[in-house]
Design an enzyme around this catalytic site. Sequence first.
Site, PDB file in Angstrom:
ATOM      1  N   LEU A  71       0.829  -1.198   0.000  1.00 52.59           N
ATOM      2  CA  LEU A  71       0.000   0.000   0.000  1.00 52.59           C
ATOM      3  C   LEU A  71       0.872   1.261   0.000  1.00 52.59           C
ATOM      4  O   LEU A  71       0.983   1.953   0.999  1.00 52.59           O
ATOM      5  CB  LEU A  71      -0.937  -0.029   1.212  1.00 52.59           C
ATOM      6  CG  LEU A  71      -1.854   1.143   1.510  1.00 52.59           C
ATOM      7  CD1 LEU A  71      -2.653   1.578   0.302  1.00 52.59           C
ATOM      8  CD2 LEU A  71      -2.769   0.793   2.671  1.00 52.59           C
ATOM      9  N   PRO A  72       1.532   1.546  -1.136  1.00 55.64           N
ATOM     10  CA  PRO A  72       2.300   2.790  -1.196  1.00 55.64           C
ATOM     11  C   PRO A  72       1.348   3.973  -1.067  1.00 55.64           C
ATOM     12  O   PRO A  72       0.245   3.954  -1.623  1.00 55.64           O
ATOM     13  CB  PRO A  72       2.971   2.747  -2.569  1.00 55.64           C
ATOM     14  CG  PRO A  72       2.216   1.751  -3.363  1.00 55.64           C
ATOM     15  CD  PRO A  72       1.558   0.817  -2.398  1.00 55.64           C
ATOM     16  N   HIS A  73       1.784   4.965  -0.301  1.00 60.24           N
ATOM     17  CA  HIS A  73       0.911   6.117  -0.090  1.00 60.24           C
ATOM     18  C   HIS A  73       1.748   7.355   0.184  1.00 60.24           C
ATOM     19  O   HIS A  73       2.896   7.263   0.628  1.00 60.24           O
ATOM     20  CB  HIS A  73      -0.066   5.852   1.061  1.00 60.24           C
ATOM     21  CG  HIS A  73       0.604   5.479   2.347  1.00 60.24           C
ATOM     22  ND1 HIS A  73       0.996   6.411   3.283  1.00 60.24           N
ATOM     23  CD2 HIS A  73       0.970   4.275   2.845  1.00 60.24           C
ATOM     24  CE1 HIS A  73       1.561   5.785   4.303  1.00 60.24           C
ATOM     25  NE2 HIS A  73       1.569   4.485   4.061  1.00 60.24           N
ATOM     26  N   ALA A  74       1.151   8.495  -0.102  1.00 65.50           N
ATOM     27  CA  ALA A  74       1.838   9.764   0.115  1.00 65.50           C
ATOM     28  C   ALA A  74       0.818  10.879   0.195  1.00 65.50           C
ATOM     29  O   ALA A  74      -0.270  10.792  -0.384  1.00 65.50           O
ATOM     30  CB  ALA A  74       2.815  10.043  -1.023  1.00 65.50           C
TER      31      ALA A  74
END
Length: 161
Positions: A71-74
Amino acid sequence: RAEVSAPFDPAGLLCREGVQTGLAARGMPDLMQAMAAPLARDSGVAQSLIAEAFVQRERVGSTAFGGGSVLPHARIAGLRRPTAAFATLAAPIDLDALDRRPVDIVYALISPEGAGADHLKALAAISRFLRDKGLLEKLRGADSADAVLAMMAAKSRNYGA
């Protein structure tokens, strides 16, 4: 797509044309670029900025929490609403998951810079999806974006999102 509000619907957060099946990625930077592409088209934010934000977050600690999902997030300055992209990978890649399992399911989220609580609520809803082993197995077998979206929409209804 869902606007900033709770409860978050992981299927509703997905950007238009943001679902890919059988994505070929050769490693983390390549994967982050590929996931940033539909988000950039949808949001108007530069793909390179989104991809770099994902890579920077991964350097803090892997967002691959197990079960073959990541779950890459930014949080991105100038973004008006949360938006997401999803992919199944053609071949799993190692992203230092807690369970050491390679990743083949990716759900990437970007949120406005100031969306503290809403960003966390969205992450919680998405991680609930990604911890559902039955759903993950179905998603791995999906051969089209429409199939993925139908599975996610059905699961959202079951969760009451």
